[in-house]
Design an enzyme around this catalytic site. Structure first.
Site, PDB file in Angstrom:
ATOM      1  N   LYS A   1      46.793  93.926  71.539  1.00  0.00           N
ATOM      2  CA  LYS A   1      48.112  93.595  72.108  1.00  0.00           C
ATOM      3  C   LYS A   1      48.372  94.410  73.366  1.00  0.00           C
ATOM      4  CE  LYS A   1      50.093  92.982  67.506  1.00  0.00           C
ATOM      5  NZ  LYS A   1      51.025  93.638  66.577  1.00  0.00           N
TER       6      LYS A   1
ATOM      7  N   ARG B   1      26.491 102.947  60.502  1.00  0.00           N
ATOM      8  CA  ARG B   1      26.242 104.310  60.031  1.00  0.00           C
ATOM      9  C   ARG B   1      27.368 105.271  60.341  1.00  0.00           C
ATOM     10  NH1 ARG B   1      21.865 102.193  60.076  1.00  0.00           N
ATOM     11  NH2 ARG B   1      22.653 101.329  61.997  1.00  0.00           N
ATOM     12  N   THR B   2      27.798 105.275  61.600  1.00  0.00           N
ATOM     13  CA  THR B   2      28.727 106.334  61.976  1.00  0.00           C
ATOM     14  C   THR B   2      30.024 106.195  61.190  1.00  0.00           C
ATOM     15  OG1 THR B   2      27.716 106.386  64.141  1.00  0.00           O
ATOM     16  CG2 THR B   2      29.830 107.476  63.943  1.00  0.00           C
TER      17      THR B   2
ATOM     18  N   HIS C   1      27.653 111.021  72.194  1.00  0.00           N
ATOM     19  CA  HIS C   1      27.767 110.704  70.777  1.00  0.00           C
ATOM     20  C   HIS C   1      27.513 112.004  70.006  1.00  0.00           C
ATOM     21  CE1 HIS C   1      27.690 108.741  67.031  1.00  0.00           C
ATOM     22  NE2 HIS C   1      26.880 107.726  67.288  1.00  0.00           N
TER      23      HIS C   1
ATOM     24  N   ARG D   1      35.679 105.775  67.951  1.00  0.00           N
ATOM     25  CA  ARG D   1      34.604 105.213  68.787  1.00  0.00           C
ATOM     26  C   ARG D   1      35.236 104.224  69.740  1.00  0.00           C
ATOM     27  NH1 ARG D   1      28.894 102.885  66.837  1.00  0.00           N
ATOM     28  NH2 ARG D   1      28.522 105.124  66.875  1.00  0.00           N
TER      29      ARG D   1
END
Ligand code: NCD
Length: 307
Positions: free
Chosen positions: A80, A51-52, A129, A101
Site C-alpha cells: 500500500k 532457510r533464513t 547478509h 530481509r
C-alpha cells in the site's frame, strides 16, 4: 540497543563468544529451551527466503519464544506504499526483536534508525547478509577448528552474491587467509571489494577455471547465479551453468577440503556430491539455527543460564 546490520558490527572477540554460545546451544539445547519465554521475534521478509526466515523462526521457538511476521511484501502494507521506517515503528510495539530481509540495499539500516527494538539484517539486496556470514564462520570454526590460516575459493556469482560480499569482509579480520575468486568475467567480485583487499594487503587471485585451483583449496564456497538480480534473462541463461561441481572434479580437491554453499542450490553442485563427506552445506544450514539462537539471546541481552 544493538542491531546486526553489517558483518563487522561484532568484534572478533564478540564473535568468538557468540560462537561458543552457539556451540553450547547445540550441545545442551534443554538449557536454553525457556530463555526467550514471553519474547517475540518479528520476521519481516520483503523478499523470498526459506532457510533464513525459517531458521530464525526455529531459533526463536527453540528458545521458548514466539514468532510473528510476513514472508512476502505483497501481503504486507508495503504493497500500500508504507515505508520500512513506519513499519518498524509499529512492529516495535508488537515484538521484541526483528529480522528483516529487503530487496533494497540499506533498508534494514533505515529501519534500525527508527526502531525501538533490535533489528537484524537478514539480507539487503545484493549488499550484505550478515547472519549467513555468522553461519558460515561458525561452520568453518566448528568443522575446521580455526578461523584463519587457510585458502578459500569463492565460486560462482561473485558480483551479485551478497553472502560472498559479507563473508569476504568478515574474513579480512582473520590471519593468513588467501582468497581465490572463481567466476566468469561478467560475474567478478565488485571493484570495491578488491580495492579493499589491496588496501589491507590481503592476498587474492581471480581465476575463471575451477579445476585449476581446486587442488590448492582448504575451503570451497559455491554460490548460485542470482537470477533475480540480472537485468536480462539471456545473460542469466548463458551464465547459469558456468560451474557445476561434480564427483570427478571433487577428485582434484584435497581430502580435507570442505564444500560450503549458503543454499539454495540450483545446478552448481551436482547432487552426487552430497554424499561426499567434504560436502557440508546441509550441516551448514543447521549451524544457521544455532548461530541465530545465540544472536537473538545476545541482542536481547538475556542472562545466560549458569549450567
Ligand atoms: C542466500 C541469500 O538469500 O542471499 N540464501 C540464504 O540466505 N541462505 C543465497 C542465495 O539466495 O543464493
Amino acid at each position: 540497543m544493538r542491531h546486526l546490520l553489517n558483518p563487522l558490527d561484532f568484534s572478533t572477540t564478540e564473535l568468538d563468544k557468540l560462537f561458543d554460545l552457539a556451540n553450547d546451544m547445540e550441545r545442551n539445547p534443554a538449557k536454553y529451551a525457556e530463555i526467550c519465554k514471553g519474547k517475540k521475534l518479528a520476521t519481516c521478509f520483503y523478499e523470498p527466503s526459506t532457510r533464513t526466515r525459517l531458521s530464525f523462526e526455529a531459533a526463536m521457538l527453540n528458545l521458548g519464544g514466539s514468532v510473528l511476521g510476513f514472508s512476502d511484501a505483497g501481503s504486507s502494507s508495503a504493497s500500500k506504499g508504507e515505508s520500512v521506517s513506519d513499519t518498524i515503528r509499529v512492529i516495535s510495539s508488537y515484538a521484541d526483536i526483528c529480522a528483516m530481509r529487503h530487496p533494497k540495499e540499506g533498508a534494514p539500516m533505515v529501519a534500525a534508525s527508527k526502531s525501538g527494538i533490535p533489528v537484524i539484517n537478514a539480507g539487503d539486496g545484493g549488499h550484505q547478509h550478515p547472519t549467513q556470514t555468522l553461519t558460515d564462520l561458525l561452520t568453518i570454526r566448528s568443522l575446521k577448528g580455526r578461523l584463519g590460516n587457510f585458502t578459500i575459493g569463492l565460486c560462482g556469482d561473485l558480483k551479485f552474491g551478497r553472502t560472498v560480499h559479507s563473508l569476504i569482509h568478515a574474513l579480512t579480520r582473520y590471519e593468513n587467509i588467501t582468497f581465490i575468486f572463481i567466476s566468469p568475467e561478467e560475474l567478478r567480485v565488485p571493484d570495491y571489494i578488491t580495492e579493499m583487499l589491496q588496501e589491507k594487503n590481503i592476498a587474492y587471485k581471480e581465476v575463471i577455471r575451477l579445476e585449476d585451483v581446486l587442488p590448492t583449496l582448504d575451503l570451497l564456497y559455491m554460490t548460485r547465479v542470482q537470477r533475480e538480480r540480472f537485468f536480462n534473462e539471456e545473460d542469466y541463461i548463458r551464465l547459469k551453468d558456468f560451474y557445476i561441481l561434480t564427483k570427478e572434479k571433487m577428485e582434484l580437491a584435497p581430502k580435507d577440503m570442505l564444500v560450503l554453499h549458503p543454499l539454495p542450490r540450483v545446478n552448481e553442485i551436482s547432487v552426487e556430491v552430497d554424499d561426499d563427506e567434504r560436502a557440508v552445506y546441509f550441516k551448514q544450514a543447521k549451524y544457521g539455527v544455532y548461530v541465530r539462537m545465540a544472536l537473538i539471546v545476545t541482542l536481547l541481552e538475556l542472562e545466560l543460564p549458569l549450567n
